[in-house]
Design an enzyme around this catalytic site. Structure first.
Site, short mmCIF file in Angstrom:
data_model
loop_
_atom_site.label_atom_id
_atom_site.label_comp_id
_atom_site.label_asym_id
_atom_site.label_seq_id
_atom_site.Cartn_x
_atom_site.Cartn_y
_atom_site.Cartn_z
N VAL A 17 14.32 -11.81 -5.74
CA VAL A 17 14.22 -11.36 -4.35
C VAL A 17 14.74 -12.44 -3.39
O VAL A 17 15.42 -12.14 -2.40
CB VAL A 17 12.77 -10.97 -4.01
CG1 VAL A 17 12.66 -10.49 -2.56
CG2 VAL A 17 12.28 -9.88 -4.96
N LYS A 108 1.89 -9.65 -3.15
CA LYS A 108 0.74 -8.72 -3.04
C LYS A 108 -0.55 -9.32 -3.58
O LYS A 108 -1.63 -9.05 -3.06
CB LYS A 108 1.06 -7.41 -3.75
CG LYS A 108 1.50 -7.52 -5.18
CD LYS A 108 2.93 -7.09 -5.39
CE LYS A 108 3.45 -7.56 -6.73
NZ LYS A 108 4.83 -7.24 -6.96
N GLU A 132 6.09 -6.39 4.39
CA GLU A 132 6.65 -5.09 3.99
C GLU A 132 7.03 -5.07 2.51
O GLU A 132 6.86 -4.05 1.82
CB GLU A 132 7.88 -4.76 4.86
CG GLU A 132 8.47 -3.41 4.61
CD GLU A 132 7.54 -2.25 4.97
OE1 GLU A 132 7.26 -2.05 6.16
OE2 GLU A 132 7.07 -1.57 4.04
N VAL A 135 4.51 -4.13 -0.95
CA VAL A 135 4.10 -2.84 -1.53
C VAL A 135 5.33 -1.93 -1.64
O VAL A 135 6.02 -1.67 -0.66
CB VAL A 135 3.04 -2.13 -0.65
CG1 VAL A 135 2.64 -0.80 -1.27
CG2 VAL A 135 1.81 -3.01 -0.47
N ILE A 139 10.63 0.70 -0.20
CA ILE A 139 10.08 1.82 0.59
C ILE A 139 9.34 1.24 1.79
O ILE A 139 8.46 0.40 1.62
CB ILE A 139 9.10 2.67 -0.27
CG1 ILE A 139 9.81 3.23 -1.51
CG2 ILE A 139 8.50 3.79 0.56
CD1 ILE A 139 8.91 4.01 -2.44
N GLY A 190 14.42 -6.61 -18.03
CA GLY A 190 13.85 -7.54 -17.04
C GLY A 190 12.91 -6.85 -16.07
O GLY A 190 12.60 -7.40 -15.01
N ASP A 204 -1.06 -4.86 -10.90
CA ASP A 204 -0.06 -4.92 -9.83
C ASP A 204 -0.22 -3.71 -8.89
O ASP A 204 -0.24 -3.86 -7.65
CB ASP A 204 1.34 -4.91 -10.47
CG ASP A 204 2.45 -4.74 -9.47
OD1 ASP A 204 2.79 -5.73 -8.79
OD2 ASP A 204 2.99 -3.63 -9.35
N LYS A 208 -1.50 -3.45 -4.72
CA LYS A 208 -0.80 -2.68 -3.68
C LYS A 208 -1.75 -1.64 -3.06
O LYS A 208 -1.76 -1.44 -1.84
CB LYS A 208 0.44 -2.02 -4.27
CG LYS A 208 1.47 -3.05 -4.73
CD LYS A 208 2.52 -2.44 -5.64
CE LYS A 208 3.54 -3.46 -6.11
NZ LYS A 208 4.40 -2.97 -7.18
N GLY A 307 13.13 -4.45 -7.55
CA GLY A 307 14.54 -4.79 -7.73
C GLY A 307 15.06 -5.63 -6.56
O GLY A 307 14.48 -5.64 -5.48
#
Ligand code: HSE
Length: 441
Positions: A17, A108, A132, A135, A139, A190, A204, A208, A307
Site C-alpha cells: 500500500v 484496522k 478510509e 475497512v 470501497i 500473496g 481481520d 473492520k 490490493g
C-alpha cells in the site's frame, strides 16, 4: 489556515500500500495540484530492510529504517502510517499528533484496539486521524457511513469484509476445490496476511466490523464480547447443502442495533446468505457491505477490498481531505460517543436467528432422535433435517436447520451435543443470515 504551496508526505511502511500511495501521488501530481492548489510530494518512506527488493523503486536517499525520523522531520507535513502492527504504530501516530501532523492509516487492528485514545489525541492536537483504507480497501465505506448517510441510524450493517476468505470460499464453491488446495493458491498469490489467522479465523474482518460498529453507533465493542469465527470448518459438503437451501456460505461481519432495547451486537462468522442478496453474489477477493439506514433504506457497496491500487486510492482520498482541512474546509462530522446508559452490547440471549448444524454421528438406531431431543431440551425446534450415510466409516452426516432461537441456547445445545454418545466431533454450526433480522419484533 495553511498557506503552503508544497506539502510533503512521509510514508511509514513501504509495502504494497505504501508503494501504491507513492506511485499514485507521483503519477497524478498535476491532478492533485489542480484540485488542491498545492503540490503534494511524497518525500520520504520507511522500511524494515533496506536491502529488500521492491517492485516500485524510488530514490534510495528517500528511504530510511527510522520511521520516527520521518515523523519528526520538520519538512514532512502529513504522515501515512502503513506499517501495521500495534505498539510501534501507536507511538509513531501519537508522536505525529503531538507535532501537529495529521495521520492517515490503513491499520484496522490499531484502531480497533486503541481507537478511542487515538481519536481523542488527534482531536486534542487539532489534527486529523483519517482511516478510509482501514475497512474494505478501495470501497469508500467510512466516508459513506460517516458523511453521506449521516441522516440515518443503522439497524443493520453486514457484509463481506475479508477478501482472502471470500476468494477461498468462492473457489471451493465454483470448482469444488478443497480448502487446503485453495489456501495454497491464495498464499502463492500473496493474498494471505503474514499472520494467516487474521484472514482465516475472522479476526481481520472482526477488526473492520468493530470499526463500522463504532462509526454507526458510537460504541467500541470489545472483540472479547463478539462472536468471531473463521472459515476453516467449512466443507464442500456444507457449500452443497447451502445451495440446496438457496443460499451461499459467506464469511460475514454483522452489526445489529436494536433501538427498542438499545443493544448493539457485532459478530463475524460463516453464514448461509440467501442467494438473491447482493452479498451472496459478491465473489472472489471482492468485499461487499450492505447498510440499512432508517432514512435511505438499504445501500450496498461492492468492490475491491484489498490490493495495492484500491487501497492506495483510499489513502490518497484521505490525504486530499486532510489537505482540504488544512486549507480551512469543513471537517467531517464529529465521531459519536455514547454512554453505557444509551447503548449496551447485546447479551447472547437477545441475539436471535436460525442456525445450520452438521454433525458426524455413529450410524446406529436412535441417534437422530437423540440429537433432536437434545435440541428440544434447549427450546430449539428443527426446520429441516437430512442424513447421508457413509458406509465405509459406519457413520452418518446429519445436516439440520433450526427455527428461530438465540445465541445463548444454541451455544448450550452445541456443548451438550458434543458430549452426546455417538457424536464424533464438535458439531459444525453456521448462522442462517436473515436480511430482515433488523425488524423490531
Ligand atoms: N487480508 C485482508 C483481506 C486485506 O483479505 O481482506 C485487506 O484488509
Amino acid at each position: 489556515m495553511n498557506e503552503k504551496k508544497v506539502l510533503r508526505v512521509g510514508i511509514l511502511g513501504f509495502g504494497t500500500v505504501g508503494q501504491g500511495t507513492w506511485k499514485h501521488l507521483v503519477e497524478n501530481e498535476k491532478a492533485w495540484e489542480r484540485i488542491l492548489g498545492v503540490q503534494l510530494i511524497p518525500t520520504r518512506a520507511s522500511v524494515r530492510s533496506l536491502s529488500k527488493k521492491r517492485a516500485f523503486a524510488i530514490d534510495p536517499t528517500c528511504i530510511t529504517t527510522d520511521s520516527l525520523s520521518i515523523v519528526e522531520d520538520p519538512d514532512i507535513d502529513i504522515v501515512c502510517e502503513l506499517i501495521g502492527g500495534i505498539e510501534e504504530a501507536k507511538k509513531l501516530t501519537l508522536r505525529a499528533f503531538s507535532m501537529g501532523k495529521s495521520v492517515i492509516t490503513a491499520n484496522k487492528a490499531l484502531i480497533c484496539d486503541h481507537g478511542d485514545e487515538l481519536f481523542k489525541a488527534a482531536e486534542t492536537a487539532g489534527v486529523r486521524y483519517a482511516f478510509e483504507a482501514s475497512v474494505a480497501g478501495g470501497i469508500p465505506i467510512i466516508k459513506v457511513l460517516r458523511e453521506s448517510l449521516v441522516a440515518n441510524e443503522f439497524p443493520l450493517i453486514y457484509g463481506i469484509m475479508n477478501g482472502t476468505s471470500n476468494y477461498i470460499l468462492t473457489r471451493m464453491e465454483n470448482e469444488g476445490a478443497t480448502f487446503d488446495d485453495v489456501l495454497g493458491d491464495a498464499r502463492e498469490l500473496g493474498y494471505v496476511e503474514a499472520d494467516e489467522a487474521l484472514d482465516l479465523d475472522g479476526v481481520d474482518a472482526a477488526h473492520k466490523a468493530v470499526i463500522l460498529g463504532y462509526l454507526a453507533h458510537g460504541m467500541w465493542i470489545d472483540l472479547k464480547d463478539t462472536t468471531v469465527e473463521g472459515i476453516r470448518r467449512i466443507s464442500n459438503e456444507d457449500l452443497a447443502a447451502a445451495r440446496d437451501l438457496n443460499c451461499k456460505i459467506k464469511l460475514i461481519g454483522v452489526i445489529r442495533r436494536s433501538f427498542e432495547q438499545n443493544y448493539v451486537s457485532v459478530g463475524v462468522y460463516p453464514a448461509l446468505v440467501p442467494i438473491n442478496e447482493i452479498i451472496a453474489q459478491t465473489d472472489g477477493v471482492f468485499n461487499g457491505i450492505s447498510l440499512t439506514g432508517t432514512v435511505v433504506g438499504t445501500v450496498v457497496l461492492t468492490g475491491r477490498g484489498a490490493g495495492q491500487d484500491p487501497t492506495a486510492g483510499s489513502v490518497i482520498s484521505d490525504i486530499v481531505d486532510v489537505v482540504k482541512g488544512m486549507q480551512g474546509s469543513a471537517l467531517p462530522p464529529k465521531l459519536l460517543h455514547v454512554t453505557p446508559d444509551e447503548c449496551k452490547p447485546a447479551p447472547s440471549q437477545e441475539i436471535s436467528g436460525c442456525f445450520y448444524l452438521r454433525l458426524s454421528v455413529d450410524d446406529r438406531p436412535g441417534k437422530l432422535a437423540k440429537v433432536a431431543e437434545n435440541l428440544a431440551v434447549h427450546g430449539i425446534s428443527l426446520a429441516t433435517v437430512s442424513q447421508t450415510p457413509d458406509e465405509k466409516s459406519e457413520s452418518a452426516s446429519i445436516i439440520l436447520t433450526t427455527h428461530q432461537t438465540n445465541e445463548h441456547s444454541i451455544g448450550l445445545a452445541i456443548d451438550s451435543l458434543e458430549q452426546l454418545d455417538g457424536v464424533k466431533e464438535k458439531p459444525v454450526l453456521f448462522r442462517m443470515f436473515d436480511p430482515n433480522c433488523y425488524k423490531e419484533e
